[in-house]
Write an enzyme that holds these catalytic residues in place. Sequence first.
Site, short mmCIF file in Angstrom:
data_model
loop_
_atom_site.label_atom_id
_atom_site.label_comp_id
_atom_site.label_asym_id
_atom_site.label_seq_id
_atom_site.Cartn_x
_atom_site.Cartn_y
_atom_site.Cartn_z
CG ASP A 1 47.61 26.62 36.88
OD1 ASP A 1 48.08 27.55 37.53
OD2 ASP A 1 46.63 26.74 36.12
NE ARG B 1 45.23 45.11 57.12
CZ ARG B 1 44.63 45.35 58.28
NH1 ARG B 1 43.77 44.46 58.77
NH2 ARG B 1 44.88 46.45 58.95
CE LYS C 1 38.15 29.91 27.37
NZ LYS C 1 38.55 30.74 28.51
NE ARG D 1 49.39 33.89 33.10
CZ ARG D 1 48.14 33.97 32.60
NH1 ARG D 1 47.18 33.21 33.09
NH2 ARG D 1 47.86 34.77 31.61
CG HIS E 1 47.58 37.68 35.80
ND1 HIS E 1 46.43 37.95 36.47
CD2 HIS E 1 47.24 36.88 34.77
CE1 HIS E 1 45.41 37.38 35.87
NE2 HIS E 1 45.87 36.71 34.83
CB THR F 1 50.20 25.26 32.86
OG1 THR F 1 49.51 25.81 33.98
CG2 THR F 1 50.32 23.76 33.08
#
Length: 354
Positions: free
Chosen positions: A140, A272, A79, A281, A278, A138
Site C-alpha cells: 500500500d 463491468r 493479528k 500481493r 491478492h 506493504t
Amino acid sequence: MIAKNPQRIGVLTSGGDAPGLNAVIRAVVKTAVNLGYEVLGIEDGFEGLIGETKYRVLTNNDVRGLLPAGGTILGTTNKGHFGGKRVIGSEDDPYLEAKANAERLGMRGLITIGGEGTQAIALEFAKLGMSIVGVPKTIDNDLPGTDRTFGFDTALLVATDAIDRLHTTAASHDRVMVLEVMGRHVGWIALHAGIAGGSDVILIPEIPFDSNIVAERILERERSGSAFSIVVVSEGAFPKGGQPLYANRGRLGGVGFMLTDQLAELTGKDCRCVVLGHLQRGGSPTPYDRLLSTRYGAAAVNAIHNGISGEMVALRAQEIVTVPLEEATGHIKTIRPHNDMIRTARGMGVSFGD
Ligand code: F6P
C-alpha cells in the site's frame, strides 16, 4: 572471520505478505553471516516468540534462490496475540514473554519486517529495552517515515498490467471497465497505476467522489469519440458524505461493484467490474523491489551491528537511512490532494470524481 560462538540476530515477517519479504530475509542472512552472526528466523511473526517458540537457524544455504521468490519462508501472522493495544501489567503480557524468550535465545537484536502495525509492536518492544530495527513493508506504500515500502512497485506492475489488458477489451466492446485495487485507506496504488495505465477516472480515499461526475466524464468521452472508459477505484474510496464499504463479509471492499451498477444506470452503458485483490500481493518481486528489499535487509543488519535500536530503515531521497520507529507509527501516509501527480493527471483530463 566467523566467531566461535556467534551472537544471534533474529528476523521475522509480520502482517500481510508482500513481494520482497524473502529478498529481505536473504539479505539479512547473507550480511549477518558475513559479519559473524548466526541468524534465527522466527516463524509466524511475533507469534513465534511466545508459547512453544518457533524458530530455525538460517544459513546462506537456506536463502539460496530466494531473491525472486514471492511470499515469506518464515510465515506471517496478521493479528494474533499482539493485535490489540498492549495492556501493561496484565498477567499474561505477550510482550514480556516474547522479550524473555528473545533473551533466552541469545538475540543481540531483532529485525521486524512489516507495515505500520508491525512497527507499532516493534516500538513497544524497543520501549522494553529490546534491540529492534524495523524494515518497512506493504504494497500500500502507506508507511510514514519512508519514501517507499518494498512490495509497492510489484503491486503497481500487476495493477498497471491489468489496466492495459482491460483497455483492449473495453475498447473492443465500447464498455466501461471498473478496476478495484488494494490500498486500504490510501490511494497510492490507484493513483500510480491509474496514471501509468492511462485511466480516465481515478478514485482514491483521499478525494471522496460523486458518481454523477464520474458518469458525466464517461459521457463526455463518448461525445468526443471515445466510446469506452477505464475507471480505477481504490478499495477504500467512498462517495462524498459516505464511508468506505465493507461488503465482503465485513472486509474492506465492494466499492467497485457498487460503482459499476451506478455507472450502468447513469450512463446507460455496458459496465463491468474486476477486483484485483491478492494478485497484487503474490508472486515474484520486480527488480526495483528486489533491490530495495536487499538494501533494507543489509541496512537493518548493519544498524544492529552498530548498536542502533528503536529505528526503522527507510528510503529518503534515494538514500537508505534509519528513522525513529515513532515516525513510522501512529498514522498512515496519505496522498495530499494537491500532490503533483494529481495535478498532472487533472491537467490531462483525468477525473477524480470530485
Ligand atoms: O495492507 C495490505 C493489504 O493488501 C490491503 O491493501 C488490503 O486491504 C489488506 O492487505 C487485505 O489483507 P488480508 O486479506 O490479508 O486481510
